[in-house]
Design an enzyme around this catalytic site. Structure first.
Site, PDB file in Angstrom:
ATOM      1  N   TYR A  98      32.825 -45.051  38.819  1.00  0.00           N
ATOM      2  CA  TYR A  98      33.560 -46.345  39.380  1.00  0.00           C
ATOM      3  C   TYR A  98      32.519 -47.607  39.313  1.00  0.00           C
ATOM      4  O   TYR A  98      33.082 -48.606  38.778  1.00  0.00           O
ATOM      5  CB  TYR A  98      34.212 -46.044  40.892  1.00  0.00           C
ATOM      6  CG  TYR A  98      35.156 -44.950  40.962  1.00  0.00           C
ATOM      7  CD1 TYR A  98      36.348 -45.195  40.439  1.00  0.00           C
ATOM      8  CD2 TYR A  98      34.760 -43.634  41.454  1.00  0.00           C
ATOM      9  CE1 TYR A  98      37.446 -44.295  40.709  1.00  0.00           C
ATOM     10  CE2 TYR A  98      35.570 -42.584  41.483  1.00  0.00           C
ATOM     11  CZ  TYR A  98      37.050 -42.909  41.175  1.00  0.00           C
ATOM     12  OH  TYR A  98      37.745 -42.121  40.977  1.00  0.00           O
ATOM     13  N   ASN A 126      46.872 -45.183  37.675  1.00  0.00           N
ATOM     14  CA  ASN A 126      47.062 -44.937  36.345  1.00  0.00           C
ATOM     15  C   ASN A 126      48.294 -44.398  36.123  1.00  0.00           C
ATOM     16  O   ASN A 126      48.393 -42.924  36.804  1.00  0.00           O
ATOM     17  CB  ASN A 126      45.807 -44.517  35.672  1.00  0.00           C
ATOM     18  CG  ASN A 126      46.138 -44.021  34.224  1.00  0.00           C
ATOM     19  OD1 ASN A 126      46.889 -44.563  33.456  1.00  0.00           O
ATOM     20  ND2 ASN A 126      45.344 -42.818  33.884  1.00  0.00           N
ATOM     21  N   CYS A 134      41.641 -40.925  33.576  1.00  0.00           N
ATOM     22  CA  CYS A 134      41.265 -41.248  34.889  1.00  0.00           C
ATOM     23  C   CYS A 134      40.635 -39.912  35.263  1.00  0.00           C
ATOM     24  O   CYS A 134      39.602 -40.155  36.272  1.00  0.00           O
ATOM     25  CB  CYS A 134      42.239 -41.612  35.626  1.00  0.00           C
ATOM     26  SG  CYS A 134      43.796 -40.718  35.762  1.00  0.00           S
ATOM     27  N   GLU A 161      37.491 -30.150  28.273  1.00  0.00           N
ATOM     28  CA  GLU A 161      36.578 -31.234  27.306  1.00  0.00           C
ATOM     29  C   GLU A 161      35.051 -30.921  27.217  1.00  0.00           C
ATOM     30  O   GLU A 161      34.668 -31.377  26.312  1.00  0.00           O
ATOM     31  CB  GLU A 161      36.735 -32.443  27.962  1.00  0.00           C
ATOM     32  CG  GLU A 161      38.353 -33.021  27.620  1.00  0.00           C
ATOM     33  CD  GLU A 161      38.256 -34.707  28.385  1.00  0.00           C
ATOM     34  OE1 GLU A 161      37.208 -35.302  28.442  1.00  0.00           O
ATOM     35  OE2 GLU A 161      39.460 -35.110  28.691  1.00  0.00           O
TER      36      GLU A 161
END
Length: 177
Positions: A98, A126, A134, A161
């Site tokens: 952040y 979002n 996000c 991922e």
């Protein structure tokens, strides 16, 4: 007018929403802020944007990075839209804090600083989960905080991922759970 469609993901059902401009929402069923921006009057419909979004999700959930874009219609404040644009630059399989987002946004706006908490508020609201990633945002100490779809899903998305999970941790207490 908004339209909806459903997608069955390996992590649970997903509700997709769109208007004539592009995708306006992608929520896991039951998540925090579920369908928050969905018009009361909407209808289920097959639309090209849903076909594109579902193809994108098929590629993504197969463990590959999609190499095409889904037309999006992000609706938020100027600040939220700026944060969401930065989220879209976080590379597949990587994370950003952040604070890093706040510093990048401050530099873009030519101001000395922006609150990481304010960034967190924008990230948390979002409406287009996964495609606007996000889930790739973590706390300064590597804490897997603040994912509306739940910490378990956040971990599974990052693992899908092949993100380096060695420096990330699950908070044991606090509001992020």
């Amino acid at each position: 007018m908004q339209y909806i469609s459903h997608y069955a993901s390996p992590l649970g059902g997903i509700l997709l929403a769109a208007d004539d401009c592009g995708l306006t929402g992608l929520w896991f069923e039951g998540q925090k802020y579920f369908a928050r921006l969905l018009d009361h009057d909407h209808e289920e419909r097959n639309a090209t944007v849903f076909e594109t979004a579902k193809r994108w999700l098929d590629v993504y959930f197969s463990g590959r990075e999609p190499e095409f874009d889904v037309p999006l219609h992000l609706t938020g404040t100027a600040f939220q839209n700026d944060v969401w644009r930065i989220l879209r630059t976080i590379p597949y399989g990587q994370t950003m804090t952040y604070g890093q987002i706040a510093r990048r946004l401050a530099a873009q706006r030519g101001v000395p600083s922006i609150s990481a908490q304010a960034v967190g508020g924008a990230v948390g609201h979002n409406a287009i989960s996964i495609i606007v990633p996000c889930h790739r945002v973590v706390g300064a100490n590597g804490s897997l905080t603040g994912y509306a779809g739940g910490i378990d899903r956040k971990m599974r998305l990052l693992a899908l991922e092949h993100a380096d999970m060695s420096r990330l941790s699950v908070p044991t207490r606090g509001t992020a759970l």
